[in-house]
Design a protein around this motif. Structure first.
Motif, PDB file in Angstrom:
ATOM      1  N   UNK A  92       0.828  -1.204   0.000  1.00 26.23           N
ATOM      2  CA  UNK A  92       0.000   0.000   0.000  1.00 26.23           C
ATOM      3  C   UNK A  92       0.864   1.256   0.000  1.00 26.23           C
ATOM      4  N   UNK A  93       1.868   1.294   0.870  1.00 24.87           N
ATOM      5  CA  UNK A  93       2.715   2.491   0.949  1.00 24.87           C
ATOM      6  C   UNK A  93       3.833   2.490  -0.088  1.00 24.87           C
ATOM      7  N   UNK A  94       4.214   1.315  -0.551  1.00 20.53           N
ATOM      8  CA  UNK A  94       5.265   1.241  -1.576  1.00 20.53           C
ATOM      9  C   UNK A  94       4.717   1.530  -2.970  1.00 20.53           C
ATOM     10  N   UNK A  95       3.389   1.533  -3.115  1.00 19.84           N
ATOM     11  CA  UNK A  95       2.797   1.686  -4.448  1.00 19.84           C
ATOM     12  C   UNK A  95       3.016   0.458  -5.292  1.00 19.84           C
ATOM     13  N   UNK A  96       2.787  -0.720  -4.692  1.00 21.60           N
ATOM     14  CA  UNK A  96       3.056  -1.984  -5.378  1.00 21.60           C
ATOM     15  C   UNK A  96       1.834  -2.908  -5.382  1.00 21.60           C
ATOM     16  N   UNK A  97       0.645  -2.342  -5.275  1.00 21.69           N
ATOM     17  CA  UNK A  97      -0.566  -3.155  -5.255  1.00 21.69           C
ATOM     18  C   UNK A  97      -0.922  -3.711  -6.629  1.00 21.69           C
ATOM     19  N   UNK A  98      -0.540  -3.006  -7.686  1.00 20.14           N
ATOM     20  CA  UNK A  98      -0.878  -3.460  -9.033  1.00 20.14           C
ATOM     21  C   UNK A  98      -0.227  -4.800  -9.359  1.00 20.14           C
ATOM     22  N   UNK A  99       0.892  -5.106  -8.722  1.00 20.03           N
ATOM     23  CA  UNK A  99       1.536  -6.392  -8.985  1.00 20.03           C
ATOM     24  C   UNK A  99       0.712  -7.552  -8.432  1.00 20.03           C
ATOM     25  N   UNK A 100      -0.179  -7.254  -7.477  1.00 23.31           N
ATOM     26  CA  UNK A 100      -1.098  -8.279  -6.958  1.00 23.31           C
ATOM     27  C   UNK A 100      -2.442  -8.252  -7.654  1.00 23.31           C
ATOM     28  N   UNK A 101      -2.974  -7.031  -7.868  1.00 17.10           N
ATOM     29  CA  UNK A 101      -4.359  -6.894  -8.319  1.00 17.10           C
ATOM     30  C   UNK A 101      -4.501  -6.401  -9.754  1.00 17.10           C
ATOM     31  N   UNK A 102      -3.402  -6.108 -10.402  1.00 24.78           N
ATOM     32  CA  UNK A 102      -3.480  -5.709 -11.796  1.00 24.78           C
ATOM     33  C   UNK A 102      -3.834  -4.249 -11.992  1.00 24.78           C
ATOM     34  N   UNK A 103      -4.352  -3.894 -13.176  1.00 23.73           N
ATOM     35  CA  UNK A 103      -4.603  -2.494 -13.544  1.00 23.73           C
ATOM     36  C   UNK A 103      -5.547  -1.757 -12.604  1.00 23.73           C
ATOM     37  N   UNK A 104      -6.406  -2.486 -11.873  1.00 27.27           N
ATOM     38  CA  UNK A 104      -7.337  -1.834 -10.951  1.00 27.27           C
ATOM     39  C   UNK A 104      -6.611  -0.966  -9.928  1.00 27.27           C
TER      40      UNK A 104
END
Length: 818
Positions: A92-104
């Motif tokens: 969340x703080x690293x800005x790395x959620x897209x690697x788990x959830x994709x373009x959303x």
């Protein structure tokens, strides 16, 4: 035909076999991800063996021979029970959620990457004091050992078709950065909103809409600030705002109706309540503290309950008795945050402590003066080039994207204002002082004074801290860094290019505001302004809550002279709608006139409901509460609709939600004085505004049911869900907490929304922990097949006192050193 039947039968048989095999495999994978509760495991990083005992609810008691081994064992437990939660916090703080959830998640990641928190986390780890670095290293080893000992990855990764990434030391820093994002503005939205208002409104109008005080103020030093008077001239100028034309009522009505689902969710903000009484007022002679931290609630809960038992280090205040050295045994109990080695809140037998979000001013938006092509910006030493950082964002099932983050000497560029001027962001979270693990010293603190010292040296998102000790003393201070500001730095964006405005480091411990043992022997905080004068000048105003909660807690404390733990819990469960009582009278006396009642027959029922309600409460069966509450929201949105829309048209960064609490003050003045010089009313008369707001309220509550069936509990039913359940509706029954009508709301001690509220409730008197109380929603477990999944949730729902200390041991796991 027979051949076809045989083929069909064979196909069905094979299909059933495939389904059974897949189901067995899936079951095996999910089952293998359950935490180890009993037995013995050898763990790298331990100096000596550690024991993890769990009670029936999974509350962990960790016993070890030193603090670092406690950290190893805690990391092991956190990983086994909550690794996916920890992973979300660091991403969340690293800005790395897209690697788990994709373009959303891509847009969110882009907005967060400007802060470069992973880079900053590495810098912070490198400069931690040796003792703290060893602690975080031990915790990290424990996390990775706990993850390794799971026979299968946590079930969420199976559903996402991903593999978990091992924990690193900077990930614990990122976990705390996530709390910064939750508890403070990461995009400067409030300051940008106020800056726009100040730029386009006249001075008297801006002062009216940004009041410094109200009748709800309840500071612990009894300081008060006045609210601004009503503007005398016509305001604001509709032509200068390009406002919605008055005859275009369809646009307005449609917009208000479309927002119904979200607007009724309440004025919740991340925060908390905390209150304490000194030993002079307690039945124990020791002080007593209560604390409930208000956050978004999902499955699993934010916190993980634990108790640590370890001997005090021989270098720390060991006592000499004769020729022998007596080493004191530390026992501290409370709530931990998975991803970190700290005890966040709790009691150690000598002191107990709790937090509420401070809402001081810990960031500033800076107006940049640039050259013609925006390639340079002006600083006190002249023009400088912008600093550019490349950031690569991994995206699940897609090619990674590279973005460029623009930085200045003060902080990242966060956008432009309504005049196209670039803005930079100065924020505590960007400095090395933002995070450390000094708070672990609270585990061994014995007095309020010692806790004051620790608080002033701790790096966390700055909090109001209340402390109670077993000598009977109570105290308030700020825990976390406080910037030392120079110049004309207030609540709106300013230029820093001349050098007159700046931050001059951070306050020293000697400069921190503190209050100990006030004359009335009571302390309270609830996210509103806590102090005035020089102390509030040091803190600033980062968006204080309206003081209604604080005032109700204070008044409940003042009407009683003796307290035990149950008495303090009762205050926390108070759902009386003191804040809305004047709104109830306003509807009866101002809205429901004889003329209106003659024209609106269904309003007679409204009048009867309100007149027959003796005490307005946010109880689950109250129709009157829901009616008054929703009327206030509809009226507020109606009165300010054209002003909000006009400001948003000027600058899309305008955010009404960021100022919604302070708006109550001018709103109440407007509807009672009903000035003719308010040019954005949007209706022909004030009475039309009142009538239409009530009509909309009744219509919304009466959809497919009579008004008398529209209870508050029907609207305020829990929706406490696992992050993945909405994408997997067939599994929501196993993952989510059952839906339950809940009492409480925003402007009262019992803060409660559908998926927001008290993430814990703690009441404890240090030295008398056996009488303490602790509630927590959801449960300890992150795995739906855990034997204690959901245990304790019902006590939280109903406010049933449940023990602060862990109970009888049901499970015992021994971790052996190599």
């Amino acid at each position: 035909m027979k051949t076809f039947k045989k083929l069909l039968f064979g196909f069905l048989l094979i299909s059933l076999l495939v389904i059974a095999t897949a189901s067995t495999w899936l079951y095996s994978k999910v089952d293998s991800a359950l935490p180890i509760l009993d037995g013995k495991k050898t763990v790298f990083g331990l100096k000596k063996s550690a024991i993890i005992e769990r009670d029936e609810q999974g509350i962990a008691t960790i016993k070890a021979q030193n603090r670092n081994d406690i950290a190893v064992a805690l990391g092991f437990v956190h990983a086994q029970e909550r690794f996916f939660q920890m992973d979300l916090l660091r991403r969340n703080s690293a800005g790395e959620l897209a690697s788990l959830f994709g373009p959303l998640a891509l847009d969110y990641d882009k907005s967060i990457r400007r802060h470069r928190f992973r880079d900053r986390a590495k810098v912070i780890v490198a400069q931690l004091p040796k003792k703290q670095h060893e602690l975080i290293k031990a915790y990290t080893r424990g996390v990775n050992q706990g993850l390794k000992y799971l026979n299968s990855s946590p079930f969420e990764y199976l559903l996402l078709q991903q593999e978990p990434v091992q924990w690193s030391e900077e990930d614990s820093i990122l976990t705390i950065f996530s709390m910064y994002i939750d508890l403070q503005y990461h995009d400067g939205r409030r300051e940008r909103t106020l800056g726009l208002m100040k730029a386009v409104l006249s001075g008297d109008v801006y002062a009216f809409l940004d009041p410094k005080g109200s009748i709800w103020d309840a500071a612990i030093d009894n300081s008060h600030y006045p609210q601004a008077p009503m503007p005398l001239n016509a305001w604001p100028s509709a032509s200068s705002f390009n406002a919605i034309p008055k005859d275009n009522r369809y646009i307005k009505a449609t917009a208000l109706a479309d927002s119904n689902e979200n607007k009724y969710q309440g004025d919740h903000l991340p925060g908390s309540n905390s209150w304490a009484v000194s030993g002079a007022l307690s039945t124990t002679g020791s002080a007593i503290i209560a604390n409930d931290m208000h956050l978004g609630i999902r499955v699993p809960n934010t916190w993980f309950r634990a108790s640590f038992e370890y001997p005090q280090s021989q270098t720390d205040n060991s006592k000499a008795v004769g020729s022998n050295t007596v080493i004191e045994q530390i026992k501290v109990t409370g709530a931990t945050l998975p991803g970190t080695p700290n005890m966040v809140i709790g009691s150690n037998g000598n002191i107990a402590w709790g937090f509420t979000n401070s809402y001081g001013d810990y960031s500033d938006v800076i107006l940049l003066t640039t050259n013609a092509d925006n390639s340079q910006y002006l600083t006190p030493s002249g023009f400088q080039d912008f600093i550019l950082h490349k950031q690569v964002i991994a995206i699940k099932d897609q090619k990674a994207q590279e973005i460029t983050v623009t930085d200045t000497i003060w902080g990242p560029v966060i956008g432009k204002n309504h005049q196209g001027q670039l803005l930079a962001y100065r924020w505590v979270a960007h400095d090395k002082e933002a995070i450390n693990f000094t708070a672990t010293e609270l585990e061994q603190a014995k007095t309020v004074e010692r806790a004051f010292d620790i608080a002033a040296r701790t790096g966390i998102p700055s909090q109001n801290m209340l402390i109670a000790d077993n000598n009977g003393d109570i105290g308030w201070t700020i825990m976390g860094p406080i910037p030392n500001k120079k110049g004309n730095i207030g609540e709106t964006p300013q230029s820093w290019d001349s050098g007159e405005n700046s931050w001059q480091g951070y306050l020293t411990p000697e400069q921190y505001p503190q209050i100990k043992n006030p004359e009335n022997q009571r302390l309270w905080t609830a996210n509103s302004r806590v102090v005035g004068g020089d102390m509030v000048e040091k803190l600033g105003n980062g968006g204080y809550a309206l003081g209604a909660r604080s005032q109700q807690i204070r008044n409940n404390l003042l009407i009683q002279e003796k307290f035990d733990e149950q008495a303090l819990l009762k205050i926390g469960l108070d759902d009386e709608a003191v804040f809305l009582q004047r709104w109830q009278q306003f509807i009866l006396e101002t809205v429901l006139t004889k003329k209106v009642l003659a024209q609106e027959e269904n309003f007679v029922q409204v009048k009867n409901l309100l007149e027959n309600t003796d005490e307005l409460r946010a109880s689950v069966d109250s129709v009157a509460y829901r009616l008054v509450r929703n009327f206030r929201i509809n009226l507020r949105d109606n009165v300010f609709f054209e002003l909000k829309s006009s400001l948003h048209n000027i600058d899309k960064a305008f955010n009404f939600k960021a100022i919604r609490h302070q708006i109550e003050v001018p709103l109440w003045q407007l509807i009672n004085e009903q000035p003719e010089n308010y040019m954005m009313l949007g209706e022909n008369s004030w009475q039309d505004v009142f009538t239409k707001a009530l009509e909309l309220t009744v219509a919304d509550m009466s959809i497919n049911q009579p008004l008398t069936a529209a209870t508050w509990g029907q609207q305020n039913s829990s929706a406490i869900k696992h992050p993945l359940s909405s994408a997997l509706p067939l599994l929501d029954h196993w993952l989510d907490m059952p839906t339950k009508a809940l009492a409480g709301d925003s402007y009262m001690p019992r803060v409660q929304g559908n998926a927001f509220g008290a993430s814990e409730r703690m009441v404890v008197s240090p030295g008398y922990e056996e009488n303490g109380i602790f509630h927590m929603p959801t449960s300890q477990a992150g795995h739906p097949w855990s034997p204690y999944y959901g245990m304790g949730h019902s006590d939280w729902e109903h406010g049933v006192p449940s023990p602060f200390l862990p109970g009888k041991t049901y499970y015992k796991l021994t971790l052996l050193s190599y």
